[in-house]
Design an enzyme around this catalytic site. Sequence first.
Site, PDB file in Angstrom:
ATOM      1  N   LYS A 168      27.860  43.883  45.462  1.00  0.00           N
ATOM      2  CA  LYS A 168      29.227  44.417  45.852  1.00  0.00           C
ATOM      3  C   LYS A 168      30.027  44.715  44.403  1.00  0.00           C
ATOM      4  CE  LYS A 168      32.711  41.691  47.080  1.00  0.00           C
ATOM      5  NZ  LYS A 168      34.115  41.919  46.322  1.00  0.00           N
ATOM      6  N   ASN A 169      30.195  43.488  43.653  1.00  0.00           N
ATOM      7  CA  ASN A 169      30.916  43.582  42.476  1.00  0.00           C
ATOM      8  C   ASN A 169      30.447  44.333  41.218  1.00  0.00           C
ATOM      9  OD1 ASN A 169      32.745  42.160  43.986  1.00  0.00           O
ATOM     10  ND2 ASN A 169      32.592  40.153  42.773  1.00  0.00           N
ATOM     11  N   ASP A 177      33.453  32.430  42.994  1.00  0.00           N
ATOM     12  CA  ASP A 177      33.086  32.955  44.222  1.00  0.00           C
ATOM     13  C   ASP A 177      31.818  32.188  44.916  1.00  0.00           C
ATOM     14  OD1 ASP A 177      33.087  36.411  42.947  1.00  0.00           O
ATOM     15  OD2 ASP A 177      34.662  34.936  43.582  1.00  0.00           O
ATOM     16  N   ARG A 214      33.434  42.435  54.443  1.00  0.00           N
ATOM     17  CA  ARG A 214      33.800  43.221  53.056  1.00  0.00           C
ATOM     18  C   ARG A 214      32.578  43.044  51.959  1.00  0.00           C
ATOM     19  NH1 ARG A 214      39.256  41.449  50.494  1.00  0.00           N
ATOM     20  NH2 ARG A 214      38.424  42.836  49.144  1.00  0.00           N
ATOM     21  N   CYS A 270      46.421  38.630  46.992  1.00  0.00           N
ATOM     22  CA  CYS A 270      45.743  38.216  48.246  1.00  0.00           C
ATOM     23  C   CYS A 270      45.722  37.091  48.513  1.00  0.00           C
ATOM     24  CB  CYS A 270      44.355  38.832  47.979  1.00  0.00           C
ATOM     25  SG  CYS A 270      43.492  37.772  46.949  1.00  0.00           S
ATOM     26  N   ARG A 317      46.843  37.868  41.788  1.00  0.00           N
ATOM     27  CA  ARG A 317      45.757  38.652  41.160  1.00  0.00           C
ATOM     28  C   ARG A 317      46.645  39.795  40.328  1.00  0.00           C
ATOM     29  NH1 ARG A 317      41.261  38.437  44.562  1.00  0.00           N
ATOM     30  NH2 ARG A 317      40.580  39.520  42.755  1.00  0.00           N
TER      31      ARG A 317
HETATM   32  C1  EPZ Z   1      36.485  39.881  39.901  1.00  0.00           C
HETATM   33  O1  EPZ Z   1      37.768  39.809  40.354  1.00  0.00           O
HETATM   34  C2  EPZ Z   1      35.736  39.766  41.009  1.00  0.00           C
HETATM   35  N1  EPZ Z   1      35.916  40.859  42.007  1.00  0.00           N
HETATM   36  C3  EPZ Z   1      36.140  38.358  41.985  1.00  0.00           C
HETATM   37  O2  EPZ Z   1      35.503  38.560  43.180  1.00  0.00           O
HETATM   38  C4  EPZ Z   1      35.934  37.334  41.100  1.00  0.00           C
HETATM   39  O3  EPZ Z   1      36.387  36.245  41.964  1.00  0.00           O
HETATM   40  C5  EPZ Z   1      36.716  37.411  39.819  1.00  0.00           C
HETATM   41  O4  EPZ Z   1      36.280  38.504  38.956  1.00  0.00           O
HETATM   42  C6  EPZ Z   1      36.485  36.080  39.147  1.00  0.00           C
HETATM   43  O5  EPZ Z   1      35.077  36.206  38.610  1.00  0.00           O
HETATM   44  C7  EPZ Z   1      35.349  42.075  41.327  1.00  0.00           C
HETATM   45  O6  EPZ Z   1      34.544  41.958  40.400  1.00  0.00           O
HETATM   46  C8  EPZ Z   1      35.622  43.165  42.282  1.00  0.00           C
HETATM   47  P1  EPZ Z   1      39.703  38.523  37.067  1.00  0.00           P
HETATM   48  P2  EPZ Z   1      39.092  40.340  39.210  1.00  0.00           P
HETATM   49  O7  EPZ Z   1      40.522  39.695  36.759  1.00  0.00           O
HETATM   50  O8  EPZ Z   1      38.487  41.046  38.077  1.00  0.00           O
HETATM   51  C9  EPZ Z   1      43.874  36.419  36.004  1.00  0.00           C
HETATM   52  C10 EPZ Z   1      34.897  38.317  45.476  1.00  0.00           C
HETATM   53  O9  EPZ Z   1      35.053  37.276  46.414  1.00  0.00           O
HETATM   54  N2  EPZ Z   1      44.406  37.867  35.567  1.00  0.00           N
HETATM   55  O10 EPZ Z   1      38.511  38.344  36.236  1.00  0.00           O
HETATM   56  O11 EPZ Z   1      40.166  40.734  39.822  1.00  0.00           O
HETATM   57  C11 EPZ Z   1      43.708  36.417  37.328  1.00  0.00           C
HETATM   58  O12 EPZ Z   1      45.039  36.264  38.228  1.00  0.00           O
HETATM   59  C12 EPZ Z   1      36.001  38.517  44.591  1.00  0.00           C
HETATM   60  O13 EPZ Z   1      33.915  39.212  45.430  1.00  0.00           O
HETATM   61  C13 EPZ Z   1      45.707  37.900  35.131  1.00  0.00           C
HETATM   62  O14 EPZ Z   1      46.298  37.069  34.801  1.00  0.00           O
HETATM   63  O15 EPZ Z   1      39.576  38.644  38.777  1.00  0.00           O
HETATM   64  C14 EPZ Z   1      42.710  35.253  37.644  1.00  0.00           C
HETATM   65  O16 EPZ Z   1      43.493  34.042  37.457  1.00  0.00           O
HETATM   66  C15 EPZ Z   1      36.909  37.882  44.567  1.00  0.00           C
HETATM   67  N3  EPZ Z   1      46.103  39.118  34.594  1.00  0.00           N
HETATM   68  C16 EPZ Z   1      41.824  35.528  36.178  1.00  0.00           C
HETATM   69  O17 EPZ Z   1      42.691  36.228  35.450  1.00  0.00           O
HETATM   70  C17 EPZ Z   1      45.190  40.309  34.806  1.00  0.00           C
HETATM   71  O18 EPZ Z   1      45.696  41.538  34.360  1.00  0.00           O
HETATM   72  C18 EPZ Z   1      40.381  35.944  36.487  1.00  0.00           C
HETATM   73  O19 EPZ Z   1      40.830  37.238  37.260  1.00  0.00           O
HETATM   74  C19 EPZ Z   1      43.825  40.303  35.372  1.00  0.00           C
HETATM   75  C20 EPZ Z   1      43.476  38.980  35.806  1.00  0.00           C
END
Ligand code: EPZ
Length: 422
Positions: free
Chosen positions: A22-23, A308, A400, A117, A122
């Site tokens: 998915k990702n 995850d 999802r 969420c 996020r």
């Molecule tokens: C991706 O989410 C994945 N989703 C998530 O999978 C996964 O848990 C996550 O990466 C971490 O591996 C997809 O790829 C579609 P991040 P993403 O930006 O990109 C902070 C699932 O279950 N952050 O890597 O949204 C954030 O709050 C989903 O399949 C900021 O502060 O995660 C978090 O603490 C859930 N500012 C950390 O970084 C930003 O602008 C990592 O988030 C962006 C992120």
Amino acid sequence: MDFLKIHHTPKLSGSINISGAKNSALPILTATLLSKNPITISNLPNVADVNTLLKLLEILGASYQHIQNNQIHIDTSSVHETRANYDIVRKMRASILVLGPLLARFRHCEVSLPGGCAIGARPVDLHIKALEKMGAQIEIQHGYIVATAPQGLRGANIMFDKITVTGTENLLMAAALAKGKTKIINAAKEPEVVQLCEILKDAGVEIEGIGTSELEIQGSDGELLDMQDICVIADRIEAGTYLCAGAITNSSITLHHVIPHHLEAITDKLEEIGFGFEISQDSLTLLPATKRKAFELITTEYPGFPTDMQAQFMALALVCEGTSTIEERLFENRFMHVNELQRMGANITLKGHTATIIGEEELKGADVMATDLRASSALILAGLVAQDCTQIHRIYHLDRGYEGLEEKLRSLGASVQRLKEK
Ligand code: EPZ
């Protein structure tokens, strides 16, 4: 709404095919906005998040056809709309992945802020800050990211304060069409990010450092890309979830269509607990453990242990001998499954971002509530080993990200049914 009814299942057996990731599918779909030609995408998982993003792309003006199971042909040449509305984005946060490509191609776009969420706030501040460094003017107006780049995006040196998967993916897609070179430092290295780099490279984009935390992208200066057909990589989290189903019932099961290398953090941890593996090029067989030892786990970015898979390993800890600890370092609220597991008799205590799990307590079936995608899968795992029957409600969370969930579980011997709430 549907719910899942699971009966105690002492053993699993047999084999299943793992679906496309998915990702990886989500950034691949938004990257088609950068393509000058229609392309075919294979091994596309039939899950709600992918279908939601396809609907968004259609609203923007793209057209696509299902060629056969898990394969589509998509054409974005007629995309004319550059506003991603709240009603879609709120359903699927990863819609934020249209921001980079829309801005790079059309020089303006409006994308609803995804909002938080269950697992955390996020934010997308890092995406926005990085695009501003590439020359975008960005304002937040009425809950929308309103972005313009009248002269087009220009290459820049981007240093991410935090490693962000979709942030890295958005910037990769923006940089692919920018004027000049972009350097991304502290980039995410997840296999899904690597696949996006590879499809951009196959489309003629010069990218250095693929698979490392430092990427250099030579942009096309607004020229759309000659994208090639794509086959989505296997879903390492789906695979890990089914490995945990085998582990929690201490069974031998086989997963086909996997990429074992992507699962190393998961298989290493399962070996530490007491399991063995038979590994071939694209299959993995779990071998039961004589003793399942308690473990310590800290979630980190790839190639570390994936956040995850945190909920699924918490369920597994319930059957391990001794006290396990799990520290969640990426998200501020990714313990929503704890309350539900406690209702089944789990002995779990939380202190800040660390959960302490006392194993081998008797688990009793109960009615439980799914809260987010991965937490819901942990409830299924617990339901397999709990006495009597467990009913998991709000399973739209599961739909999802897990294709054919109950069919795959049933083919491994699990007693699981999907029923309608009365
Ligand atoms: C991706 O989410 C994945 N989703 C998530 O999978 C996964 O848990 C996550 O990466 C971490 O591996 C997809 O790829 C579609 P991040 P993403 O930006 O990109 C902070 C699932 O279950 N952050 O890597 O949204 C954030 O709050 C989903 O399949 C900021 O502060 O995660 C978090 O603490 C859930 N500012 C950390 O970084 C930003 O602008 C990592 O988030 C962006 C992120």
